[in-house]
Design a protein around this motif. Structure first.
Motif, PDB file in Angstrom:
ATOM      1  N   HIS A  10       0.820  -1.209   0.000  1.00 26.66           N
ATOM      2  CA  HIS A  10       0.000   0.000   0.000  1.00 26.66           C
ATOM      3  C   HIS A  10       0.849   1.252   0.000  1.00 26.66           C
ATOM      4  O   HIS A  10       0.455   2.267  -0.565  1.00 26.66           O
ATOM      5  CB  HIS A  10      -0.959  -0.007   1.197  1.00 26.66           C
ATOM      6  CG  HIS A  10      -0.400   0.625   2.437  1.00 26.66           C
ATOM      7  ND1 HIS A  10       0.301  -0.078   3.385  1.00 26.66           N
ATOM      8  CD2 HIS A  10      -0.449   1.912   2.863  1.00 26.66           C
ATOM      9  CE1 HIS A  10       0.659   0.733   4.352  1.00 26.66           C
ATOM     10  NE2 HIS A  10       0.221   1.946   4.075  1.00 26.66           N
ATOM     11  N   ILE A  11       2.017   1.171   0.577  1.00 28.83           N
ATOM     12  CA  ILE A  11       2.850   2.372   0.697  1.00 28.83           C
ATOM     13  C   ILE A  11       3.295   2.867  -0.674  1.00 28.83           C
ATOM     14  O   ILE A  11       3.545   4.064  -0.863  1.00 28.83           O
ATOM     15  CB  ILE A  11       4.064   2.079   1.601  1.00 28.83           C
ATOM     16  CG1 ILE A  11       4.716   3.376   2.079  1.00 28.83           C
ATOM     17  CG2 ILE A  11       5.054   1.198   0.902  1.00 28.83           C
ATOM     18  CD1 ILE A  11       3.895   4.115   3.099  1.00 28.83           C
ATOM     19  N   SER A  12       3.367   1.951  -1.642  1.00 24.14           N
ATOM     20  CA  SER A  12       3.869   2.333  -2.953  1.00 24.14           C
ATOM     21  C   SER A  12       2.801   2.934  -3.844  1.00 24.14           C
ATOM     22  O   SER A  12       3.118   3.613  -4.823  1.00 24.14           O
ATOM     23  CB  SER A  12       4.475   1.118  -3.652  1.00 24.14           C
ATOM     24  OG  SER A  12       5.515   0.579  -2.884  1.00 24.14           O
ATOM     25  N   ARG A  13       1.531   2.617  -3.516  1.00 22.45           N
ATOM     26  CA  ARG A  13       0.411   3.130  -4.305  1.00 22.45           C
ATOM     27  C   ARG A  13       0.650   2.869  -5.795  1.00 22.45           C
ATOM     28  O   ARG A  13       0.543   3.765  -6.631  1.00 22.45           O
ATOM     29  CB  ARG A  13       0.182   4.612  -4.048  1.00 22.45           C
ATOM     30  CG  ARG A  13      -0.079   4.954  -2.587  1.00 22.45           C
ATOM     31  CD  ARG A  13      -0.418   6.418  -2.414  1.00 22.45           C
ATOM     32  NE  ARG A  13      -1.702   6.745  -3.041  1.00 22.45           N
ATOM     33  CZ  ARG A  13      -2.885   6.529  -2.498  1.00 22.45           C
ATOM     34  NH1 ARG A  13      -2.974   5.961  -1.309  1.00 22.45           N
ATOM     35  NH2 ARG A  13      -3.999   6.878  -3.136  1.00 22.45           N
ATOM     36  N   GLU A  14       0.998   1.645  -6.106  1.00 25.70           N
ATOM     37  CA  GLU A  14       1.374   1.301  -7.470  1.00 25.70           C
ATOM     38  C   GLU A  14       0.355   0.355  -8.079  1.00 25.70           C
ATOM     39  O   GLU A  14      -0.465  -0.228  -7.391  1.00 25.70           O
ATOM     40  CB  GLU A  14       2.752   0.639  -7.456  1.00 25.70           C
ATOM     41  CG  GLU A  14       2.805  -0.598  -6.577  1.00 25.70           C
ATOM     42  CD  GLU A  14       4.207  -0.966  -6.133  1.00 25.70           C
ATOM     43  OE1 GLU A  14       5.179  -0.475  -6.727  1.00 25.70           O
ATOM     44  OE2 GLU A  14       4.326  -1.758  -5.192  1.00 25.70           O
ATOM     45  N   SER A  15       0.444   0.212  -9.390  1.00 24.70           N
ATOM     46  CA  SER A  15      -0.354  -0.776 -10.101  1.00 24.70           C
ATOM     47  C   SER A  15       0.610  -1.794 -10.687  1.00 24.70           C
ATOM     48  O   SER A  15       1.531  -1.439 -11.416  1.00 24.70           O
ATOM     49  CB  SER A  15      -1.162  -0.113 -11.222  1.00 24.70           C
ATOM     50  OG  SER A  15      -1.818  -1.098 -11.989  1.00 24.70           O
ATOM     51  N   ILE A  16       0.399  -3.049 -10.319  1.00 25.68           N
ATOM     52  CA  ILE A  16       1.265  -4.123 -10.796  1.00 25.68           C
ATOM     53  C   ILE A  16       0.413  -5.121 -11.553  1.00 25.68           C
ATOM     54  O   ILE A  16      -0.587  -5.610 -11.039  1.00 25.68           O
ATOM     55  CB  ILE A  16       1.975  -4.834  -9.627  1.00 25.68           C
ATOM     56  CG1 ILE A  16       2.784  -3.833  -8.789  1.00 25.68           C
ATOM     57  CG2 ILE A  16       2.866  -5.946 -10.152  1.00 25.68           C
ATOM     58  CD1 ILE A  16       3.953  -3.223  -9.513  1.00 25.68           C
TER      59      ILE A  16
END
Lengths: 110, 113
Positions: A50-56
């Protein structure tokens, strides 16, 4: 006590359909939340945090502190998404302690 | 990059026999190391963790023990295996920094007969 709940052991969706893997957590402090994935015959690996707020791989997850949830979402499921997904809660117990949910098996039907 | 070696990949042992599973890591120094047991329908259960050489903490009372004789070596042991020790055992590491994710080995499938 820290707890992670994944209510669905198995989720089946058709290819191209939206996917939502549910995860709720219980923790009184500031949580660190992760999604891990295990594809067939591969090792368990980090999908996103969640800390990265990324889409993988098209997956996203938003931390909702009000609902204590961290659901994993993807707008259009692909066959290669079929795998076991684990939600995990990390917290500082003097070291990095991580509690896992029981996992949800995602099955994407062609 | 970080690498975790676990062996053996599969193991069949009789009840009452000893156990030694080894995990070695490369590409990092002074990591936190973990032993997890993975069971269908029960997720991953943390068994032991270690923040440094000779420092072992147990999360659940059981028939198993762990040791960390070197910075990059983590060993799971038992003097006498029980049927209930059967399972899939995973070694993992994490760097000592906030939000650092776990990196897992390939695991060992243990069957106690």
């Amino acid at each position: 006590a820290q707890r992670v709940t994944q209510p669905e052991k198995l989720l089946s969706v058709f290819k191209g359909a939206p996917v939502e893997l549910k995860c709720n957590y219980s923790y009184s402090g500031s949580p660190e939340l992760f999604w891990y994935v295990q594809y067939s015959r591969q090792r368990l690996q980090l999908l996103l945090r969640h800390i990265s707020r990324e889409s993988i791989k098209g997956f996203t997850a938003d931390l909702n502190k009000g609902e204590t949830s961290f659901h994993l979402k993807k707008p259009f499921a692909q066959e290669e998404d079929s795998a076991m997904y684990y939600c995990a809660l990390g917290f500082d117990g003097g070291y990095q302690k991580v509690t896992f949910g029981i996992g949800t098996k995602l099955q994407v039907i062609p | 990059s970080q690498t975790i070696h676990q062996w053996p990949a599969t193991l069949v042992q009789p009840v009452g026999s000893p156990l030694s599973l080894e995990c070695t890591v490369e590409g990092t120094s002074n990591p936190n190391l973990y032993w997890y047991r993975q069971a269908a329908g029960r997720g991953l259960q943390l068994l032991f963790y270690s923040v440094g050489i000779g420092q072992i903490s147990s999360e659940v009372p059981q028939n198993l023990s762990a040791s960390r004789p070197q910075d990059r070596q983590f060993i799971l042991s038992s003097k006498k295996l029980l049927l209930s020790d059967s399972g899939f055992y995973l070694c993992a590491l994490a760097r000592k920094s906030p939000n650092s994710p776990l990196h897992f080995g390939n695991g060992t499938r243990l069957t106690v007969t």
